[in-house]
Design an enzyme around this catalytic site. Structure first.
Site, mmCIF file in Angstrom:
data_model
loop_
_atom_site.group_PDB
_atom_site.id
_atom_site.type_symbol
_atom_site.label_atom_id
_atom_site.label_comp_id
_atom_site.label_asym_id
_atom_site.label_seq_id
_atom_site.Cartn_x
_atom_site.Cartn_y
_atom_site.Cartn_z
ATOM 1 N N LEU A 14 0.869 -1.179 0.000
ATOM 2 C CA LEU A 14 0.000 0.000 0.000
ATOM 3 C C LEU A 14 0.905 1.228 0.000
ATOM 4 O O LEU A 14 1.212 1.814 1.024
ATOM 5 C CB LEU A 14 -0.926 -0.010 1.213
ATOM 6 C CG LEU A 14 -2.010 1.066 1.265
ATOM 7 C CD1 LEU A 14 -2.853 1.065 -0.007
ATOM 8 C CD2 LEU A 14 -2.895 0.868 2.466
ATOM 9 N N HIS A 15 1.393 1.583 -1.193
ATOM 10 C CA HIS A 15 2.266 2.744 -1.350
ATOM 11 C C HIS A 15 1.488 3.890 -1.998
ATOM 12 O O HIS A 15 0.259 3.848 -2.059
ATOM 13 C CB HIS A 15 3.534 2.375 -2.134
ATOM 14 C CG HIS A 15 3.257 1.797 -3.498
ATOM 15 N ND1 HIS A 15 2.976 2.573 -4.594
ATOM 16 C CD2 HIS A 15 3.186 0.515 -3.923
ATOM 17 C CE1 HIS A 15 2.772 1.811 -5.646
ATOM 18 N NE2 HIS A 15 2.890 0.549 -5.257
ATOM 19 N N ALA A 16 2.168 4.910 -2.448
ATOM 20 C CA ALA A 16 1.525 6.155 -2.894
ATOM 21 C C ALA A 16 0.465 5.962 -3.983
ATOM 22 O O ALA A 16 -0.625 6.517 -3.888
ATOM 23 C CB ALA A 16 2.569 7.160 -3.353
#
Length: 86
Positions: A14-16
């Protein structure tokens, strides 16, 4: 007030980029949508809060929504989390 929850196993960290897509999806609904990971909870309308969860690929998060369109909101955010590419 209606509530809905759905568990999601993350296919990617769950990154940018996925966090941004979650925010866009959650903003389409009037319900309050939260993502729960371990002992942390983040409002699905805040990119920085989602990033602070530290959720990585293969981990399970819970999408929880409360409000008039809770079921649709939880389902849409869960789908976004499941289908967002790395």
């Amino acid at each position: 007030m209606p509530e809905s929850s759905e568990d999601v196993v993350l296919p990617a960290h769950l990154h940018a980029r996925p966090a941004g897509q979650v925010v866009v999806t959650a903003a389409k609904f009037t319900s309050t949508v939260e993502i729960v990971h371990g002992d942390r909870t983040a409002n699905a309308r805040g990119v920085l809060a989602l990033l602070a969860l530290g959720a990585t690929a293969g981990q399970t998060v819970t999408v929880h929504a409360t409000g008039p369109d809770a079921e649709a909101a939880a389902s849409a955010v869960a789908t976004t989390l499941r289908t967002t590419p790395a």
